[in-house]
Write a protein that holds these residues in place. Structure first.
Motif, mmCIF file in Angstrom:
data_model
loop_
_atom_site.group_PDB
_atom_site.id
_atom_site.type_symbol
_atom_site.label_atom_id
_atom_site.label_comp_id
_atom_site.label_asym_id
_atom_site.label_seq_id
_atom_site.Cartn_x
_atom_site.Cartn_y
_atom_site.Cartn_z
ATOM 1 N N SER A 14 0.810 -1.218 0.000
ATOM 2 C CA SER A 14 0.000 0.000 0.000
ATOM 3 C C SER A 14 0.844 1.270 0.000
ATOM 4 C CB SER A 14 -0.956 0.015 1.195
ATOM 5 O OG SER A 14 -0.263 0.303 2.401
ATOM 6 N N VAL A 15 2.125 1.165 0.323
ATOM 7 C CA VAL A 15 2.976 2.362 0.375
ATOM 8 C C VAL A 15 4.166 2.298 -0.576
ATOM 9 C CG1 VAL A 15 2.368 2.968 2.737
ATOM 10 C CG2 VAL A 15 4.317 1.467 2.323
ATOM 11 N N GLU A 16 4.327 1.204 -1.301
ATOM 12 C CA GLU A 16 5.449 1.089 -2.211
ATOM 13 C C GLU A 16 5.273 2.025 -3.399
ATOM 14 O OE1 GLU A 16 5.944 -3.028 -3.205
ATOM 15 O OE2 GLU A 16 6.958 -3.451 -1.323
ATOM 16 N N GLU A 17 6.398 2.490 -3.874
ATOM 17 C CA GLU A 17 6.419 3.357 -5.045
ATOM 18 C C GLU A 17 6.097 2.529 -6.285
ATOM 19 O OE1 GLU A 17 6.971 6.731 -5.030
ATOM 20 O OE2 GLU A 17 6.857 6.501 -2.863
ATOM 21 N N PRO A 18 5.792 3.203 -7.392
ATOM 22 C CA PRO A 18 5.583 2.470 -8.646
ATOM 23 C C PRO A 18 6.823 1.649 -9.011
ATOM 24 C CG PRO A 18 4.939 4.770 -8.873
ATOM 25 C CD PRO A 18 5.610 4.625 -7.534
ATOM 26 N N HIS A 19 6.627 0.651 -9.821
ATOM 27 C CA HIS A 19 7.695 -0.252 -10.230
ATOM 28 C C HIS A 19 8.890 0.519 -10.787
ATOM 29 C CE1 HIS A 19 9.397 -4.039 -11.479
ATOM 30 N NE2 HIS A 19 9.636 -3.522 -12.658
ATOM 31 N N ASP A 20 10.084 0.198 -10.283
ATOM 32 C CA ASP A 20 11.310 0.862 -10.715
ATOM 33 C C ASP A 20 12.355 -0.213 -11.007
ATOM 34 O OD1 ASP A 20 13.740 2.175 -10.926
ATOM 35 O OD2 ASP A 20 13.353 3.536 -9.259
ATOM 36 N N ASP A 21 12.627 -0.446 -12.291
ATOM 37 C CA ASP A 21 13.569 -1.497 -12.691
ATOM 38 C C ASP A 21 14.954 -1.291 -12.097
ATOM 39 O OD1 ASP A 21 11.725 -2.999 -14.144
ATOM 40 O OD2 ASP A 21 12.135 -1.912 -16.006
ATOM 41 N N ALA A 22 15.436 -0.057 -12.063
ATOM 42 C CA ALA A 22 16.774 0.218 -11.533
ATOM 43 C C ALA A 22 16.833 -0.109 -10.036
ATOM 44 C CB ALA A 22 17.155 1.672 -11.777
ATOM 45 N N TRP A 23 15.804 0.284 -9.307
ATOM 46 C CA TRP A 23 15.768 0.001 -7.869
ATOM 47 C C TRP A 23 15.705 -1.501 -7.637
ATOM 48 C CZ3 TRP A 23 12.729 -2.421 -4.278
ATOM 49 C CH2 TRP A 23 12.968 -2.109 -2.940
ATOM 50 N N ASN A 24 14.852 -2.192 -8.405
ATOM 51 C CA ASN A 24 14.743 -3.641 -8.251
ATOM 52 C C ASN A 24 16.060 -4.333 -8.564
ATOM 53 O OD1 ASN A 24 12.060 -3.551 -7.462
ATOM 54 N ND2 ASN A 24 11.276 -3.849 -9.524
ATOM 55 N N ALA A 25 16.765 -3.890 -9.598
ATOM 56 C CA ALA A 25 18.051 -4.480 -9.952
ATOM 57 C C ALA A 25 19.079 -4.245 -8.851
ATOM 58 C CB ALA A 25 18.541 -3.910 -11.280
ATOM 59 N N ALA A 26 19.102 -3.042 -8.297
ATOM 60 C CA ALA A 26 20.045 -2.730 -7.218
ATOM 61 C C ALA A 26 19.748 -3.568 -5.982
ATOM 62 C CB ALA A 26 19.978 -1.241 -6.880
ATOM 63 N N TRP A 27 18.484 -3.735 -5.670
ATOM 64 C CA TRP A 27 18.097 -4.520 -4.501
ATOM 65 C C TRP A 27 18.449 -5.988 -4.709
ATOM 66 C CZ3 TRP A 27 18.254 -4.162 0.187
ATOM 67 C CH2 TRP A 27 17.399 -4.753 1.095
ATOM 68 N N LEU A 28 18.215 -6.519 -5.901
ATOM 69 C CA LEU A 28 18.573 -7.897 -6.214
ATOM 70 C C LEU A 28 20.084 -8.101 -6.099
ATOM 71 C CD1 LEU A 28 17.708 -10.712 -7.104
ATOM 72 C CD2 LEU A 28 17.854 -9.926 -9.465
ATOM 73 N N GLU A 29 20.860 -7.133 -6.591
ATOM 74 C CA GLU A 29 22.318 -7.201 -6.482
ATOM 75 C C GLU A 29 22.749 -7.241 -5.011
ATOM 76 O OE1 GLU A 29 25.963 -4.207 -7.466
ATOM 77 O OE2 GLU A 29 24.454 -4.474 -9.044
ATOM 78 N N GLU A 30 22.114 -6.420 -4.184
ATOM 79 C CA GLU A 30 22.438 -6.390 -2.753
ATOM 80 C C GLU A 30 22.081 -7.716 -2.086
ATOM 81 O OE1 GLU A 30 23.713 -5.055 1.011
ATOM 82 O OE2 GLU A 30 24.200 -4.458 -1.037
ATOM 83 N N ILE A 31 20.943 -8.268 -2.427
ATOM 84 C CA ILE A 31 20.539 -9.554 -1.867
ATOM 85 C C ILE A 31 21.549 -10.635 -2.247
ATOM 86 C CG2 ILE A 31 18.806 -11.401 -2.033
ATOM 87 C CD1 ILE A 31 16.706 -9.101 -2.325
ATOM 88 N N GLU A 32 21.958 -10.644 -3.500
ATOM 89 C CA GLU A 32 22.928 -11.634 -3.957
ATOM 90 C C GLU A 32 24.276 -11.448 -3.261
ATOM 91 O OE1 GLU A 32 22.731 -11.086 -8.181
ATOM 92 O OE2 GLU A 32 20.957 -12.379 -8.351
ATOM 93 N N ARG A 33 24.677 -10.190 -3.041
ATOM 94 C CA ARG A 33 25.930 -9.909 -2.332
ATOM 95 C C ARG A 33 25.870 -10.456 -0.913
ATOM 96 N NH1 ARG A 33 27.923 -6.925 1.384
ATOM 97 N NH2 ARG A 33 26.027 -5.749 1.761
ATOM 98 N N ARG A 34 24.751 -10.224 -0.236
ATOM 99 C CA ARG A 34 24.599 -10.701 1.133
ATOM 100 C C ARG A 34 24.548 -12.225 1.193
ATOM 101 N NH1 ARG A 34 20.449 -6.497 4.135
ATOM 102 N NH2 ARG A 34 21.480 -4.596 3.425
ATOM 103 N N GLU A 35 23.861 -12.832 0.225
ATOM 104 C CA GLU A 35 23.795 -14.283 0.171
ATOM 105 C C GLU A 35 25.195 -14.868 -0.004
ATOM 106 O OE1 GLU A 35 21.644 -17.843 -2.356
ATOM 107 O OE2 GLU A 35 21.851 -15.871 -3.268
ATOM 108 N N GLN A 36 25.989 -14.276 -0.882
ATOM 109 C CA GLN A 36 27.356 -14.770 -1.104
ATOM 110 C C GLN A 36 28.193 -14.595 0.155
ATOM 111 O OE1 GLN A 36 28.245 -16.449 -3.966
ATOM 112 N NE2 GLN A 36 29.914 -17.034 -2.623
#
Length: 78
Positions: A30-52
């Motif tokens: 209900s409070v998330e911003e509209p879809h942002d590909d750059a933000w999603n890519a950055a967040w995915l990269e961070e998740i992968e970094r933490r997983e590694q």
């Protein structure tokens, strides 16, 4: 935290895990911003970094009880 918000939080914390997760997801959506590909890519990269980092033994993360306590303390919850 406002009294009404504290009451809502207390009621939500009494729900079973599955219902709390669904409620949390709905609240976030209900409070998330509209879809942002750059933000999603950055967040995915961070998740992968933490997983590694965990796989490499560099980070085990924190226990949920500790994280929850810190968040609630920041929010001023009892």
């Amino acid at each position: 935290m406002a009294h009404r918000t504290q009451d809502l939080l207390a009621a939500a914390l009494c729900l079973p895990d599955g219902e709390r997760l669904k409620l949390a997801s709905e609240l976030l959506a209900s409070v998330e911003e509209p879809h942002d590909d750059a933000w999603n890519a950055a967040w995915l990269e961070e998740i992968e970094r933490r997983e590694q980092a965990v796989r490499d033994g560099g980070s085990g993360g924190d226990a949920w009880a500790e994280v929850r306590a810190r968040v609630l303390a920041r929010l001023g919850a009892p």
